[in-house]
Design a protein around this motif. Structure first.
Motif, PDB file in Angstrom:
ATOM      1  N   MET A  67       0.826  -1.211   0.000  1.00  0.00           N
ATOM      2  CA  MET A  67       0.000   0.000   0.000  1.00  0.00           C
ATOM      3  C   MET A  67       0.862   1.265   0.000  1.00  0.00           C
ATOM      4  O   MET A  67       1.899   1.313   0.654  1.00  0.00           O
ATOM      5  CB  MET A  67      -0.914   0.040   1.229  1.00  0.00           C
ATOM      6  N   CYS A 142      -6.159  -6.938  -1.771  1.00  0.00           N
ATOM      7  CA  CYS A 142      -6.769  -6.527  -0.503  1.00  0.00           C
ATOM      8  C   CYS A 142      -8.097  -5.798  -0.667  1.00  0.00           C
ATOM      9  O   CYS A 142      -8.885  -5.741   0.256  1.00  0.00           O
ATOM     10  CB  CYS A 142      -5.805  -5.631   0.270  1.00  0.00           C
ATOM     11  N   ARG A 143      -8.353  -5.231  -1.822  1.00  0.00           N
ATOM     12  CA  ARG A 143      -9.571  -4.444  -1.991  1.00  0.00           C
ATOM     13  C   ARG A 143     -10.519  -5.050  -3.019  1.00  0.00           C
ATOM     14  O   ARG A 143     -11.526  -4.456  -3.371  1.00  0.00           O
ATOM     15  CB  ARG A 143      -9.208  -3.006  -2.364  1.00  0.00           C
ATOM     16  N   TRP A 216      -4.355  -2.051  11.513  1.00  0.00           N
ATOM     17  CA  TRP A 216      -4.069  -1.670  10.119  1.00  0.00           C
ATOM     18  C   TRP A 216      -3.679  -2.886   9.278  1.00  0.00           C
ATOM     19  O   TRP A 216      -2.882  -2.778   8.349  1.00  0.00           O
ATOM     20  CB  TRP A 216      -2.985  -0.574  10.044  1.00  0.00           C
ATOM     21  N   ASN A 218      -4.310  -5.108   6.483  1.00  0.00           N
ATOM     22  CA  ASN A 218      -5.113  -5.025   5.263  1.00  0.00           C
ATOM     23  C   ASN A 218      -5.708  -6.348   4.796  1.00  0.00           C
ATOM     24  O   ASN A 218      -6.510  -6.366   3.857  1.00  0.00           O
ATOM     25  CB  ASN A 218      -4.301  -4.371   4.136  1.00  0.00           C
ATOM     26  N   HIS A 222     -10.890  -4.626   4.627  1.00  0.00           N
ATOM     27  CA  HIS A 222     -11.958  -4.570   3.623  1.00  0.00           C
ATOM     28  C   HIS A 222     -13.230  -5.209   4.165  1.00  0.00           C
ATOM     29  O   HIS A 222     -14.300  -4.596   4.185  1.00  0.00           O
ATOM     30  CB  HIS A 222     -11.497  -5.265   2.333  1.00  0.00           C
TER      31      HIS A 222
END
Ligand code: DGY
Length: 418
Positions: A67, A142-143, A216, A218, A222
């Motif tokens: 990220m 991750c998203r 935090w 990841n 999500h």
């Protein structure tokens, strides 16, 4: 013209803190992710070395998982909220814990394409390429855990369009209980009627605290977020950056990155169809929690034209822009003025932003929609002439809003006039 370029350069120099620029003095005293990448475009016209450094400094703060954070807190400054003590991400140079629109791939390609010093460009781009690709991989891992081809944002700040009307309904789902008391700093620097509301800020901070409570991580954020939105503008930027990166990787003979980046882009373009609305004549955001399209005709669905879309879609976006152009003096309003939630002064609920104008015009020019693109550019330059280098502008009156002496506004002026 020369005079405007000189004024714009002076703003870039004034906001230069060495290896990075601040978006504007006071309101935003650190390095912001997409501000930096777009500001590099401005620097590249008069100082290529400095342009590369802007992006290098950002990527020096990339997280181990790939990220690239939305803010890097290089220096202490208590004039901003929420600072490092709220984020507590544990990074060597403190950063926020969320990301921002990934324009780096696009920016780097542009810097390479027009380099006056091709050797410098090749060196710097070659070093950045794997890092940018790692960020893109992070996004899809991750998203987009279900592999839909489109990524979700988990906080409105990630979109860059903090208080868009697009988020209003989803924000009903974000609670405010347990939010630690805070005092905003933004409204000491800018007119409160140009900024997000207190109710929105409480939800922004609730999400930050929620993610912080999950360390935090990841791999968890999500699914744990009550705010998961698939934004067509955000995805278009990612798609464009993936395809620009694929082109560059081919040139530099980095075959594996080229193939993966190309596959991301192609899958993304196909998946964008799920966000198209015939009724609205544009792309819309999708609430990933419910799977429904959010019936909010914002600029996100027009920024989608930054990616290479099927030509009927680009033509439809051009048509929407032409209709909007009949309602405002200055394209492109960040929200449809015929909608009740439109607010010509309040941040992303109506005002015009030069960086988005630039990206929409660039995409439409590539798709053969040059006349709308030219109107957007002409309107952008009229705004500057009338109201200076503001953060954003009222699309009816050209009133300058938010911060002034704004770095990326100045950078885009240099880009458009050079
Ligand atoms: C702010 O603080 O207003 C920024 O947009 C968040 O990144």
């Amino acid at each position: 013209t020369d005079d405007l370029i000189e004024q714009a350069k002076a703003i870039l120099r004034r906001n230069d803190r060495g290896g990075y620029t601040v978006p504007t003095h006071g309101l935003y005293p650190f390095q912001w992710n997409w501000d930096s990448c777009l500001s590099a475009l401005g620097f590249s016209h008069f100082d290529e070395e400095r342009a590369w450094t802007e992006i290098d400094t950002l990527f020096a703060n990339q997280w181990p998982d790939g990220m690239v954070p939305h803010i890097v807190f290089h220096e202490e400054d208590d004039g901003y909220f929420p600072g490092p003590d709220v984020w507590r991400t544990g990074r060597p140079v403190p950063t926020s814990g969320i990301t921002q629109p990934p324009v780096a791939g696009f920016a780097v390609r542009r810097l390479v394409d027009r380099a006056r010093d091709p050797e410098l460009a090749a060196d710097r781009a070659r070093a950045l390429l794997p890092k940018i690709h790692a960020w893109h991989e992070w996004f899809y891992r991750c998203r987009d855990p279900q592999g839909t081809g489109l990524v979700a944002i988990i906080h409105p700040w990630e979109s860059g369009r903090d208080n868009s009307v697009d988020w209003d309904d989803v924000f009903e789902r974000v609670p405010t209980d347990g939010v630690e008391p805070f005092s905003r700093r933004d409204i000491q620097h800018a007119n409160p009627s140009h900024r997000p509301t207190q109710a929105q800020y409480e939800r922004y901070i609730w999400l930050v605290q929620r993610f912080r409570s999950l360390g935090w991580d990841n791999t968890k954020l999500h699914d744990a977020s009550p705010f998961q939105v698939v934004d067509p503008g955000f995805n278009a930027i990612l798609i464009r950056s993936c395809s620009d990166l694929a082109d560059l990787a081919e040139r530099f003979e980095l075959g594996e990155i080229a193939a993966q980046a190309r596959a991301f882009a192609e899958r993304g373009v196909a998946a964008m169809e799920a966000l198209w609305s015939d009724a609205m004549g544009q792309y819309l955001c999708q609430d990933r929690t419910t799977g429904k399209l959010i019936q909010s005709p914002s600029i996100a669905g027009l920024l989608a034209g930054f990616a290479e879309l099927p030509s009927p879609r680009a033509a439809a976006i051009a048509k929407r822009l032409t209709l909007l152009g009949e309602q405002v003096d200055y394209l492109v309003p960040s929200h449809d003025p015929s909608q009740p939630a439109f607010d010509s002064l309040r941040y992303w609920r109506g005002p015009v932003w030069l960086i988005v104008n630039y990206m929409i015009a660039d995409g439409l020019t590539r798709s053969g929609q040059a006349s709308v693109a030219q109107r957007i550019i002409a309107d952008s330059l009229r705004l500057i002439e009338q109201s200076g280098f503001a953060e954003y502008y009222d699309p009816h009156t050209a009133e300058p809003c938010g911060g002034d002496q704004f770095t990326w506004t100045a950078a885009i002026v240099i880009e458009l006039l050079s």
